[in-house]
Design an enzyme around this catalytic site. Structure first.
Site, short mmCIF file in Angstrom:
data_model
loop_
_atom_site.label_atom_id
_atom_site.label_comp_id
_atom_site.label_asym_id
_atom_site.label_seq_id
_atom_site.Cartn_x
_atom_site.Cartn_y
_atom_site.Cartn_z
N ARG A 55 0.84 -1.20 0.00
CA ARG A 55 0.00 0.00 0.00
C ARG A 55 0.87 1.25 0.00
O ARG A 55 0.59 2.22 -0.70
CB ARG A 55 -0.92 0.01 1.22
N ASN A 98 -11.00 -3.93 -0.75
CA ASN A 98 -10.74 -2.88 -1.74
C ASN A 98 -9.78 -3.38 -2.81
O ASN A 98 -9.08 -4.37 -2.59
CB ASN A 98 -10.13 -1.66 -1.03
N CYS A 109 -19.42 -1.84 0.35
CA CYS A 109 -18.36 -0.92 0.79
C CYS A 109 -18.80 -0.22 2.07
O CYS A 109 -19.97 0.12 2.24
CB CYS A 109 -18.10 0.10 -0.31
N ASP A 110 -17.84 0.04 2.96
CA ASP A 110 -18.18 0.71 4.22
C ASP A 110 -18.22 2.23 4.11
O ASP A 110 -18.71 2.91 5.00
CB ASP A 110 -17.19 0.29 5.32
N TYR A 138 -14.63 10.42 -2.04
CA TYR A 138 -13.53 9.97 -2.90
C TYR A 138 -13.49 10.74 -4.24
O TYR A 138 -12.48 10.68 -4.94
CB TYR A 138 -13.66 8.47 -3.18
N ARG A 167 -0.93 8.13 3.73
CA ARG A 167 -1.97 7.50 4.55
C ARG A 167 -1.51 6.11 5.05
O ARG A 167 -1.81 5.73 6.18
CB ARG A 167 -3.26 7.38 3.72
#
Length: 436
Positions: free
Chosen positions: A93, A147, A169-170, A264, A284
């Site tokens: 990530r 994701n 999706c949350d 987003y 992040r």
């Protein structure tokens, strides 16, 4: 009431303890017979598994608990697979975020170049888990909240069209919670209309279940403040980077005040702003590794050392109940209304039928039934179509191992300014992902 057998795929995830706590807290609504964890990283999962085992012995000794890296053990005789995998973990990530930023383009976990790299890694892992599930428990349902959901959902549509996979999706759940705080109610008292792709959509109405229309009230608030508010109970979305994201919704809303935007959209509508305000050395991913990752594993080790989870245990993520709601809808045919990622088939009238869209659905034992959202305006239609083709080309490129198509997909992303930059970022990401 029947008791259910659940396997959590991605047992070593920092979200696993919160999901387990949520399942235990929901035992009256959704009683458990077995709870298994599965992860291909045995060492990482063992830390959380041992701590969760202690917690379960104290709080739910009747539930059969196992954590394993053996897929046959994990997936045999299961009713539900809850999947939240992260192929490459936080190390990848970090590269997904920092490599694009090196080229002055958006570096984000699910959006743009980094999201596409993560998506291609995730497809492989997701297909593997679906195949295990179908081999050992053919009647099992997968509730996937891994994701990047749009890319994973498109790959499942093409490669596993008959599989019992529900994609959810949350993020809309987290935003609905913020809306409820703005209104002064609770999320379960609200009902929304929404259209879009995952991480790429708009709310058209927010109503109380008693019929009260709160849409304008929320719009007036977002116009001034974005979704930023003072009531902070959603621990996942309270870090500084998320606070900035909630605030930026004010500017996204200004682009089209007819609708309330998904946060987003800032990556697609304001990519220059995002890059200018990004710390290329501390993204992040670093925030999560130094925060959530550290906290969850420290808590697990403390539980193991002390031998108890009483007064020093894990916390339920405030948005996590939607997963139980989804499982209950399937198990008990509750006809729950939820935002789901489903094949369009007319739900958005002027959009391709084979698009995986995010819309309200009525969920029962047959799965989700989309609620028609009618026609959407030209601006949203054009944005969504470009993003859809970007994701479809990416999945085609993955399936066919076609560099040209993947380069074209990167070029189509609104977060990348030119084909030249797209190729440079892609080539760097290919090198970084050589083990995948």
């Amino acid at each position: 009431m029947k008791k259910f057998s659940v396997v959590i795929a991605g047992g070593g995830s920092t979200f696993t303890p919160g999901i387990v706590k949520m399942l235990l807290a929901s035992s009256e609504r959704f009683p458990l017979k077995k709870l298994y964890l599965y992860d291909n990283d045995e060492e990482r999962q063992a830390v959380l598994g041992e701590a969760i085992e202690i917690m379960l012995k104290e709080d739910a000794p009747e539930v059969e608990f196992v954590y394993t890296a053996d897929p046959e053990v994990a997936f045999t005789d299961m009713d539900f697979c809850m999947a939240h995998i992260r192929v490459g973990k936080y190390a990848m990530r970090e590269l997904d975020e920092k490599i694009p930023l090196k080229h002055n383009v958006v570096g984000q976990e699910t959006c743009g170049a980094g999201g596409m790299a993560y998506g291609m890694r995730s497809i492989t892992g997701m297909l593997e888990i679906i195949d295990y599930m179908e081999k050992y428990s053919p009647d099992c349902w997968m509730l996937n909240y891994s994701n990047p959901a749009s890319i994973v959902a498109e790959a499942c549509r093409v490669l596993r069209p008959e599989s019992k996979v529900l994609n959810i999706c949350d993020m809309p759940v987290g935003t609905l919670r913020r809306m409820s705080q703005i209104i002064g109610t609770t999320p379960d008292q609200l009902e929304v209309d929404y259209f879009g792709l995952n991480h790429f959509g708009w709310w058209t109405s927010v109503r109380g279940k008693d019929g009260t229309d709160y849409t304008q009230l929320v719009k007036d608030y977002v116009k001034e403040n974005g979704y930023l508010n003072q009531v902070e109970i959603d621990t996942q979305h309270t870090d500084p980077s998320w606070q900035e994201t909630h605030k930026k919704a004010r500017d996204i809303y200004a682009v089209d005040p007819r609708f309330l935007p998904n946060t987003y959209l800032k990556y697609y509508l304001f990519p220059d702003y995002v890059v200018e305000n990004s710390n290329k050395e501390y993204t992040r991913a670093n925030e999560v590794m130094d925060g959530r990752e550290k906290d969850v594993f420290e808590t697990a080790r403390h539980i193991i050392e002390t031998g108890t989870a009483k007064d020093n245990g894990f916390h339920i993520d405030s948005h996590a109940y939607f997963i139980v709601d989804l499982a209950r809808a399937i198990a008990f045919n509750t006809h729950e209304r939820m935002l789901m990622i489903v094949e369009n088939n007319g739900a958005i009238a002027n959009f391709p039928d084979d698009a995986m869209v995010e819309v309200p659905c009525i969920v029962g034992s047959k799965g989700p039934e989309p609620i028609c959202q009618g026609q959407i305006p030209m601006f949203q239609q054009a944005l969504m179509h470009q993003q859809l083709m970007c994701e479809k080309l990416l999945v085609q490129g993955y399936i066919e191992q076609d560099y040209q198509k993947v380069w074209q997909a990167f070029t189509l992303s609104r977060t990348i300014p030119s084909a030249t930059v797209a190729k440079e970022v892609l080539d760097d990401l290919i090198i970084a992902n050589k083990n995948f």
